[in-house]
Design a protein around this motif. Structure first.
Motif, short mmCIF file in Angstrom:
data_model
loop_
_atom_site.label_atom_id
_atom_site.label_comp_id
_atom_site.label_asym_id
_atom_site.label_seq_id
_atom_site.Cartn_x
_atom_site.Cartn_y
_atom_site.Cartn_z
N ARG A 96 0.82 -1.21 0.00
CA ARG A 96 0.00 0.00 0.00
C ARG A 96 0.86 1.26 0.00
NH1 ARG A 96 -3.69 -2.10 4.76
NH2 ARG A 96 -1.58 -2.83 5.27
N CYS A 131 -5.28 -7.96 7.40
CA CYS A 131 -6.20 -7.19 8.25
C CYS A 131 -7.42 -7.98 8.70
CB CYS A 131 -6.72 -5.92 7.57
SG CYS A 131 -5.46 -4.80 7.05
N GLU A 150 -7.36 -7.89 12.86
CA GLU A 150 -7.19 -6.62 13.57
C GLU A 150 -8.52 -5.91 13.82
OE1 GLU A 150 -5.11 -7.71 11.28
OE2 GLU A 150 -3.22 -7.69 12.41
N CYS A 203 -6.39 -1.21 12.67
CA CYS A 203 -6.21 -1.04 11.24
C CYS A 203 -5.98 0.42 10.89
CB CYS A 203 -7.45 -1.52 10.49
SG CYS A 203 -7.19 -3.00 9.56
N CYS A 206 -2.58 1.52 12.23
CA CYS A 206 -1.55 0.87 11.41
C CYS A 206 -1.37 1.63 10.11
CB CYS A 206 -1.96 -0.58 11.15
SG CYS A 206 -1.00 -1.40 9.87
FE1 FES Z 1 -5.20 -3.35 8.86
FE2 FES Z 1 -2.49 -2.72 9.01
S1 FES Z 1 -3.68 -4.06 10.24
S2 FES Z 1 -4.10 -1.80 7.89
#
Ligand code: FES
Ligand code: 5AD
Length: 346
Positions: free
Chosen positions: A282, A314, A317, A322, A325
Motif C-alpha cells: 500500500r 487485516c 485486527e 487497522c 496501522c
Molecule cells: Fe489493517 Fe495494518 S492491520 S491496515
C-alpha cells in the motif's frame, strides 16, 4: 516514439490503442520510475500529502454470481456465509465515525436478501445518523430503478469494477448471465444518476494481455469515472483459478501511475490486495500515485469469512488497529490520513 515520450504524451492526451500496447509491452524499470515520479507530482499537486480513508464494511458474503476468480462465488461450498444485521452495520458506522471516518463503503456479494427496500432502509439510517459522511455502495449489478432508489435514499458513490474492457476476456472471468455490455450499462446508469462512480479491474487476471489492458485504459478514459479501483489478482484456493499466478507488483504499480497521469484528479485507492502481495504494497501504491486507503471496519468476527482471495491481510485486527496501522504506514512515507469526506473535486 519511446516509452518516456508516450508517458509524456499521456499527461496531455490519451494514447492510441497501439501506443498503449507498445508502452505496456516495452516499458523498463526506468520507465516505470519515470511514470511514478510524474504520477506522484500530479497527485501531490491536487491532493497535497493527504490520503483519504474509507471505512469498508463487508456486510454480506452471500453471492448469486459465480465469477471464476472470487472466493465468494456461489459454487464455493466451502465459503462461510454471513449477513450483518442493520444494527450491526450501524454499529460499524458508529465505531468508524469515532475513529474519524467520514466515508463508509458498504460492500457485499450480490445478495438478493438485500432487496431494494432493505437497502433503502439501511442507506437512510446511515445518512440520517451521519449526515456529514459520504456513503459508497459496492453491491454489484442492480436494475437502474434500484440504483435510482439508492441515490434518492442518499447514497453518494458507487463502486462497480468493470473487471476487463474486453468482451472475450470478460467471458473468461465470468460465466453467463454476466456480460460486459450489462456491466458497462450499469456504470453508465450510475454516472447518469449522479453517483460518483468507480470502475476498475484486477491486474494479472487469467486471460489478461497488454491488449486487454490497453482497452481498460481506453474505457477508463471514455467513462471518466471519479474513482478507479485496481489491485493484483490473487488466486483463491477454492475457485477454478486456484492454480493461476498472482498478479505482479510492478505491473500494478505502473498501471496505478498511468491511471493517475491519465485521469489526474481521480480517487485511486492503494488496495488491500496490493497490501496482501507485498508487505509494503500500500505504501508503494501511494508512492506510485494512489491517494486513498480503505481500512476494514467489518466486525472482526466475520472478517475471515469475506474471503475474495487467499491470505487477505487485516482479518485479525480491530478497526482501531487497522486505522492506526495505516496512519503509521502513511506517515512513514511522508503522507497523512485525513478526516474528510474526500469527494472528487467539483
Ligand atoms: Fe489493517 Fe495494518 S492491520 S491496515
Ligand atoms: N483477487 C483479487 N481481487 C479480487 N476480487 C475478487 N476476487 C479477487 C481475487 N481473487 C476483486 C474484484 C471485485 C472486487 C470486490 O474484488 O475485482 O470487483
Amino acid at each position: 516514439m519511446s516509452c518516456k515520450e508516450w508517458i509524456d504524451k499521456l499527461e496531455v492526451q490519451p494514447l492510441e490503442r497501439e501506443e498503449y500496447i507498445r508502452l505496456l509491452s516495452e516499458y523498463t524499470e526506468e520507465d516505470r520510475l519515470y511514470a511514478q515520479e510524474k504520477a506522484r507530482k500530479i497527485g501531490d499537486h491536487y491532493f497535497g500529502k493527504q490520503i483519504f480513508v474509507r471505512g469498508l464494511i463487508e456486510f454480506t458474503s452471500y453471492c448469486k454470481n459465480d465469477c471464476y476468480y472470487c472466493g465468494l462465488r456461489r459454487s464455493n461450498q466451502k465459503a462461510e456465509r454471513y449477513r450483518l444485521t442493520e444494527e450491526e452495520i450501524l454499529d460499524c458506522c458508529r465505531e468508524g465515525y469515532a475513529l474519524g471516518f467520514r466515508t463508509f463503503v458498504l460492500q457485499g456479494g450480490e445478495d438478493p436478501y438485500f432487496t431494494t427496500d432493505r437497502m433503502v432502509s439501511i442507506i437512510r439510517q446511515i445518512k440520517d445518523a451521519y449526515p456529514d459522511c459520504a456513503l459508497t455502495l459496492s453491491i454489484g449489478e442492480r436494475s437502474r430503478a434500484d440504483y435510482a432508489a439508492f441515490r434518492q435514499a442518499g447514497a453518494d458513490r458507487y463502486l462497480l469494477r468493470h473487471e476487463t474492457a474486453n468482451a472475450a476476456h470478460y467471458r473468461i472471468l465470468h460465466p453467463e448471465p454476466l456480460s460486459l455490455s450489462n456491466r458497462i450499462a450499469c456504470l453508465e446508469s450510475l454516472k447518469e444518476l449522479g453517483f460518483q462512480t468507480g470502475c476498475g479491474f484486477m491486474v494479472g487476471s487469467p486471460g489478461q494481455t497488454v491488449e486487454t489492458l490497453a482497452e481498460d485504459l481506453l474505457l477508463i478514459r471514455r467513462l471518466n469515472p471519479q474513482m478507479v479501483g485496481i489491485g493484483p489478482f490473487i488466486p483463491h484456493g477454492d475457485t477454478p483459478f486456484h492454480d493461476q499466478p498472482t498478479g505482479g507488483l510492478e505491473l500494478t504499480l505502473f498501471l496505478l501511475s498511468l491511471i493517475r497521469i491519465q485521469q489526474k484528479q481521480v480517487l485511486l485507492p492503494a488496495t488491500t490486495a496490493l497490501g496482501t502481495i507485498d508487505p509494503k504494497g500500500r505504501e508503494l501504491g501511494i508512492l506510485a500515485g494512489a491517494n486513498v486507503v480503505m481500512p476494514n471496519l467489518s466486525p472482526v468476527m466475520v472478517r475471515k469469512k469475506y474471503s475474495l482471495y487467499d491470505n487477505k491481510i487485516c482479518t485479525g485486527e480491530e478497526s482501531a488497529q487497522c486505522r492506526s496501522c495505516l496512519q503509521k504506514r502513511m506517515e512513514s512515507i511522508g503522507y497523512t490520513l485525513v478526516t474528510a469526506r474526500g469527494d472528487y473535486p467539483a
